[in-house]
Design a protein around this motif. Structure first.
Motif, PDB file in Angstrom:
ATOM      1  N   UNK A  60       0.846  -1.192   0.000  1.00  0.00           N
ATOM      2  CA  UNK A  60       0.000   0.000   0.000  1.00  0.00           C
ATOM      3  C   UNK A  60       0.883   1.244   0.000  1.00  0.00           C
ATOM      4  N   UNK A  61       0.673   2.081  -0.985  1.00  0.00           N
ATOM      5  CA  UNK A  61       1.468   3.299  -1.098  1.00  0.00           C
ATOM      6  C   UNK A  61       0.710   4.472  -0.489  1.00  0.00           C
ATOM      7  N   UNK A  62       1.383   5.179   0.423  1.00  0.00           N
ATOM      8  CA  UNK A  62       0.799   6.392   0.998  1.00  0.00           C
ATOM      9  C   UNK A  62       1.764   7.547   0.711  1.00  0.00           C
ATOM     10  N   UNK A  63       1.276   8.755   0.932  1.00  0.00           N
ATOM     11  CA  UNK A  63       2.168   9.904   0.745  1.00  0.00           C
ATOM     12  C   UNK A  63       1.433  11.133   0.279  1.00  0.00           C
ATOM     13  N   UNK A  64       2.092  12.262   0.437  1.00  0.00           N
ATOM     14  CA  UNK A  64       1.489  13.545   0.077  1.00  0.00           C
ATOM     15  C   UNK A  64       1.210  13.592  -1.431  1.00  0.00           C
ATOM     16  N   UNK A  65       0.287  14.496  -1.806  1.00  0.00           N
ATOM     17  CA  UNK A  65       0.016  14.718  -3.233  1.00  0.00           C
ATOM     18  C   UNK A  65       1.345  15.002  -3.952  1.00  0.00           C
ATOM     19  N   UNK A  66       1.491  14.425  -5.125  1.00  0.00           N
ATOM     20  CA  UNK A  66       2.684  14.730  -5.907  1.00  0.00           C
ATOM     21  C   UNK A  66       3.929  13.934  -5.535  1.00  0.00           C
ATOM     22  N   UNK A  67       3.762  12.907  -4.714  1.00  0.00           N
ATOM     23  CA  UNK A  67       4.939  12.078  -4.409  1.00  0.00           C
ATOM     24  C   UNK A  67       5.068  10.925  -5.415  1.00  0.00           C
ATOM     25  N   UNK A  68       4.075  10.780  -6.293  1.00  0.00           N
ATOM     26  CA  UNK A  68       4.198   9.812  -7.384  1.00  0.00           C
ATOM     27  C   UNK A  68       3.576   8.452  -7.108  1.00  0.00           C
ATOM     28  N   UNK A  69       2.662   8.402  -6.115  1.00  0.00           N
ATOM     29  CA  UNK A  69       2.069   7.109  -5.714  1.00  0.00           C
ATOM     30  C   UNK A  69       1.424   6.347  -6.882  1.00  0.00           C
ATOM     31  N   UNK A  70       0.621   7.051  -7.676  1.00  0.00           N
ATOM     32  CA  UNK A  70      -0.125   6.368  -8.739  1.00  0.00           C
ATOM     33  C   UNK A  70       0.818   5.846  -9.821  1.00  0.00           C
TER      34      UNK A  70
END
Ligand code: S3P
Length: 169
Positions: free
Chosen positions: A5-15
């Motif tokens: 599961x990838x978490x992180x602030x907007x713009x960290x490239x999760x998708x």
């Protein structure tokens, strides 16, 4: 096969990272924001505009809970998913939590031309990003692995994830 599961602030490239990582390791990829847009037949922006953040958060939890029941998945979550305790518990239980980070300066640079983030629509500057990060950082830290994506391309980030999850998946 443990889920990732990838978490992180907007713009960290999760998708972007999540999609490529899933292909590489032969897992299914799920993007929670994308699933929300499909099931609601509306863009995230529209959901926020028409019904507000609180309503979005309710849908987010329902979709998250449902999607995390699956196995062999890489899941990319929205940046604010960690704000809810229920979401945090669901995520921790579901598999290996990989948190992607980046400096506020890097986030601003990556999102400079972006119009898809309702929470950075009215105000998009370093101060705002810093403030939101501060509110969320302790939750983002509740992860198995943290990877700083600042100055790195997607391939670098994926190799680092692969290296660090090698013995955990
Ligand atoms: C949000 C992040 C967005 C999306 C929504 C709210 C947030 O996802 O879920 O706009 O609160 O940080 P991304 O992290 O994919 O941009």
């Amino acid at each position: 096969m443990k889920n990732i599961i990838l978490t992180g602030f907007m713009g960290t490239g999760k998708s972007y990272v999540g999609r490529r990582l899933a292909t590489m390791i032969g897992y299914k990829f799920k993007d929670i924001d994308e699933i929300i847009e499909k099931t609601e037949n509306m863009k995230i922006n529209e959901i926020f505009e028409l019904f507000g953040e609180e309503h979005f958060r309710k849908i987010e939890t329902v979709v998250l809970e449902m999607e995390l029941k699956d196995e062999g998945i890489v899941v990319s979550t929205g940046g604010g998913v960690v704000l809810s305790e229920k979401n945090r518990k669901l995520i921790r239980k579901a598999g290996i939590v990989v948190n992607l980070t980046a400096t506020p300066e890097q986030i601003l640079e990556r999102l400079a031309e972006d119009h898809e983030r309702p929470l950075l629509k009215k105000e998009k500057n370093i101060q705002k990003i810093r403030k939101m990060m501060l509110e969320r950082n302790s939750y983002y830290e509740e992860s198995d692995i943290q990877i700083d994506t600042t100055g790195k391309n997607v391939d670098d980030v994926i190799s680092e994830i692969m290296r660090r999850i090698e013995y955990e998946v």
